[in-house]
Each structure stands twice: as structure tokens, then as C-alpha cells.
Design an enzyme around this catalytic site. Sequence first.
Site, mmCIF file in Angstrom:
data_model
loop_
_atom_site.group_PDB
_atom_site.id
_atom_site.type_symbol
_atom_site.label_atom_id
_atom_site.label_comp_id
_atom_site.label_asym_id
_atom_site.label_seq_id
_atom_site.Cartn_x
_atom_site.Cartn_y
_atom_site.Cartn_z
ATOM 1 N N SER B 67 -34.132 -18.371 11.997
ATOM 2 C CA SER B 67 -33.977 -16.959 11.624
ATOM 3 C C SER B 67 -35.269 -16.420 11.016
ATOM 4 C CB SER B 67 -32.843 -16.798 10.621
ATOM 5 O OG SER B 67 -31.623 -17.103 11.241
ATOM 6 N N ASN B 148 -28.404 -12.896 12.310
ATOM 7 C CA ASN B 148 -27.864 -13.856 11.351
ATOM 8 C C ASN B 148 -27.242 -13.065 10.198
ATOM 9 O OD1 ASN B 148 -27.272 -15.828 9.532
ATOM 10 N ND2 ASN B 148 -29.313 -16.741 9.482
ATOM 11 N N CYS B 151 -25.931 -16.408 6.733
ATOM 12 C CA CYS B 151 -26.528 -17.559 6.062
ATOM 13 C C CYS B 151 -25.949 -17.689 4.646
ATOM 14 C CB CYS B 151 -28.042 -17.432 5.981
ATOM 15 S SG CYS B 151 -28.762 -18.779 5.032
ATOM 16 N N GLY B 266 -20.861 -25.559 16.194
ATOM 17 C CA GLY B 266 -20.320 -26.333 15.076
ATOM 18 C C GLY B 266 -19.849 -27.703 15.512
ATOM 19 N N SER B 289 -27.229 -29.766 14.729
ATOM 20 C CA SER B 289 -27.390 -31.052 14.047
ATOM 21 C C SER B 289 -27.638 -32.212 15.014
ATOM 22 C CB SER B 289 -26.151 -31.370 13.210
ATOM 23 O OG SER B 289 -25.822 -30.276 12.391
#
Lengths: 285, 328
Positions: B67, B148, B151, B266, B289
Site C-alpha cells: 500500500s 486499502n 489496515c 486469507g 503469507s
Amino acid sequence: MIKQTLPNTKPIMCKIVDKEEECEDTYTFLLEVPVEVKSAKPGQFIMLWVPGVDEFPIGIAGFENNILEIGIAKMGEGTEALLKKEIGDYLGIRGFYGKPFKTPKKVKVNHLLIGGGFGMTPLKLLTTNLIHQEEKQEIHVFEGARNKSRLMYLKWFQHLHDEGKLIFHACTDDGSYGYKGFPTVDLEKFLQEVEGPSIFYVAGPERMMKAIFDIGKKYDKVIDMQMSLADRYMRCGFGVCSYCAVDPTGWRICVDGPIFNTKQLEQITDFGVYKRLETGEKERI
Amino acid sequence: MNLVIKRAKVSKTFQVAIICLLMSIETFIGSIEIRNPLMLASGVLGTTYSTLQRAYKAGLGAVITKSIGPRSRSGNPNPSVFALHEIRSLINSVGLANPGYQTFRQDIEQLVKSETPTVVSIFGENQTEFSEVLDGLKDLNILGFELNLSCPNTEKGGSQIGTDTEAVYSIVKALKSKTNLPLWVKLTPNVSDIIEIADAAVKGGCDAIVAINTLKAMVIDIQTKQPILGFKRGGLSGSAIKPIGIRYIYDLYENFREKIPLIGVGGIYKGEDVVEYLLAGATAVEIGSAIGVAYPENIIRTITMKIKKYMKEHDYSSIGEITGGAHR
């Protein structure tokens, strides 16, 4: 033989079991790792958490019987808080991260370990491993510092030198110990005379490493140069954030490095020129 | 083609492998076509053009940058990212560290030059800041912007805006009037009613909904009694949040159906996770991730093959056919 490596997880809390002044403004800490793990490899690093203050990458100087040795010099708020820690206090570690130095097996080479300041920590562990290798090969350690009181592990290297296990080339800017001048000059003199293939293992300030890299390129007898870029800014230590990445390859120092060889260093246009800050912006080295 | 392969004297496994290799899995997110439904989630490998390029070359459909805000920002002190091994997850409090849009523009130009399909994630503390960043980058040949609005790691902006329906509506509407590029809105799961927020974004004119950002989380060291993250509080990503992401995508699809494309994020580590998000209603997914922790080259290849294998086994000929499959 223990196969387990430390899991990549939140900081594992380790008790400080010893703290000694190593040289001016620099201390050796011994930390007791609470789980039995496979040894750290030379060149790997840990993310060291000083609770409530900061976390930063730090080289591994030794690992034996689950005791981890690190060397800390006063550099900022984090290290200053760390130096106030005493035996019995706890520090958190994550790791061991990164790719290690690679030493060739069954090939006769001169191992040239070259470093300055903080860079001596991974080179200490590398030295320990090299002198225990079965095949006898020549080990030369070049260390540079401003003066004698800032030469890290001076007694340790000098002792191994006296025992004939390696040849220690100390250099100080003021001539208070060893050769008067930069290790680069001493190294080049040595290279002109040495016979047979040599490999460089280098850790220290990046400008110094770049100068050494340029020297090594001039000699065919230098068959590989492995350099540690571990003193760049890192957040995660295991490849997610990319704040330590180098251009144009996109290699992450924490995972694809921190040790890079000659072929890789030639591709990294940032090497010795730019590093990234915690914002992601580039800054001239 | 299948017949030709079957006639050749090769093993069944080899046949499946060849069929999978030849299978196409392009997908559409509104008017945008990407070569496969896997995208790099914002915040992972997204700070430099070189890591983004590398992630795309590893086989992703598109990449979303870190971002980017109006000015350079150092973010929060370390520790700001670490793994939670036992739940295969990460916690972070990076706090929108970024070089600012004027500096990052050069990285985007490099991405455009190398034909890397790029979505630029942008943030601001208010509409004026969002507009400034968008205005500064909208002339570039990018796929679009991801806003975004979610956050959790800052004192101001981010999820504060993302929990306010009026703010979401007015920011999306204002930005939409400034550009023809697609605007995706990334939602926070840290709200009591995500549909209400998504509805505001849709009414504002967004082109896709991205769900979910990280969940509010925290870890305390019991030895020193200290919160571990430098910012104390953080956001959780990884396997632990996958069922939550699936639930949100399922709910969003149930509410909006084909009215707005959904992008699932996710806890995706495997091909099966992607399929699950598609069945819940997503048309594409973002992976964070998992790509960062592994070597992107390996994980993307494995996930892609698994999706293709699933499609063959379940007789799907396109990604679009899987979307929303759990609602029928």
C-alpha cells in the site's frame, strides 16, 4: 544427532548465561537456547528481540551445546538497551535464518576470511568450522579496525595463529596492531604472492566488501567470493516483507542470502551502491 | 486433445499432467482478464519492482503492490512481522511503511515496462490523501487500484475509514470520478456487518470487492510480560483466518451474486484453499503469507497444478464455472 531446527515462530526466549566485554564498546553474550536444536551454520543470522525496545538481525559467532554466542556493539537505541542487559535476563531469538557460507569439500584452496567490525561474528563461526575440517587447508583471516582496542576477537584469532591453525592478518588504521592501513591493501599484497586457488568469505561494511570484490575480480586465482549482506535493514527475517530485497533480481537477503557468491553479486546492481531504508526508499551506501 | 493424449502409450499420471498443463485457467475480474486466478496480496513482496516482477514470473495472474500513501513512512518499530508456527499464520504491525507515491512511481514504471500486470494498492488518512495518490499514478498503464480501507496497524486512516459506510461511499465515489481504471476495495473483517460496508463501496461505484484484510490480533510474551510486536497490536493472516475469509466471501456472494466480482484473501496455502474460495463466490484470489514464506516459484506451480487437477476431476472447463458453486 539432533535433527530439529528452530521453528519459524515468535521469539524464543533465551536466558543470558554470560556477558563479557570483547573489545571497545563491544560485548559477547552467551544465550541458552531452551530447545535442543541443530547447530547454526556460519553466515546464518538471528532476529534478536530486546523486549519492549527493538528487534534486529545479528550474526551468529558460535553455537555449541545449545549455547548461542553473539557479539553486540553499541549502534543505536536497540543495541544500547541490549548492552544494559545482564546475566539472568531474557532475550528473544528467531532463526536461524538465511543461507550459509559454502566451503568446498575435497578441493584444496586457500580460505581467505576478510572482515571488519560486526562482520567478524559470522567469520568466527566459519573459522571454528574450518579448523575442524579433516582436510588441512590454509586459513587466512584478515581483520581491519580503527585501532587495536577495536579489533574484535583479537585474542582468539591471535591464539589460533600462535597455535598454527590459521594465519591472522590484523590491520589497524593507526598501526597500533598489525599492518598499518586498510585490510584491502594488505589483502592485495597477499594475493600477488599467494599460490593456488583462493576463496573469499567476507563480512563487514558494504563499501569495504565492494572494494574487496573489485580486487578479487582482478585475480583468476580467486575462484569464488562469498559476501554477507546481512547488515541491511530487515523486518521479518524470513522472506515475507521484501524490505531487504535487492534489485534487479528480487532476491531477499534474509532468504536468498545473506551470503551471495560471485555470480550472484555480479547480478546485484545495488551491491555497494544502494540499500533500502525501513520506508522502502533507496539510500546511497 | 484428450483423445489424442489417451491414445498415446503413456501412463495415466502422465496423461493427467499433460492435460493439466494444457488446461487454461484465465479469469475475468469485471473487464480485466488475468492468466490465472492467483494474485499476490498487498503487503507481501510488494515493496520493490524486482520482487513483484519475480512473483509474477513465478506464475501469478497479477500482483498487488504494497500500500502506497502520499508520503514516505517508516511504519512501526520492530518486531513488526513474525510467524506463529503452531497455527501456520503470521502476525504483523508493519503499519503502512512505504516510500510514498512519488518515489514508488519509478518502481511501477519498471513493472509496466516489463509487462507485469500490476494493481497498485493505495491508502490515505482521508479523501484528499487518497485523491492525491490516485492522481499521481493514474496515468500509468496499470490494471487498476486497490483501495486499502482496512489496515489495522495505524492510529488513523485504514480500518477507521473501512468501518464507516459514509466514508467508504464518498471516497470510492470521489475516486471513481477521477479515473476510468478499475477500483477494487479491500475490506476489513473487523466490523459487525461487512455487507453494509461492501454495499457502500458498490454504491460508490467500485469494480470489485477484496475480502479480507488481517484480523486484529496480539501476542504477549509470558516470560517478560511484554507484547511482542513493537506496535503492541497487530493483524493476523495465514491459515487461522481462512475459515473467516471463506465465510465473508460466502456472505458477500449470497448478497451481491454477479453484481460485483469478489476477490478472496486469507490463509491460502494450497490449491484446495483456492477452490474453496471460488466455490464460496470468489472469481479470483490473493495469496500473501504463503508466497512470502516459501519460494514463490515452487508454491505457485503446486497450487496451479492442484486447481487444474480439481477442474479435471470435477469436469470444470473454466474458473468462472466454479465461482459460487457452493451456493447451488
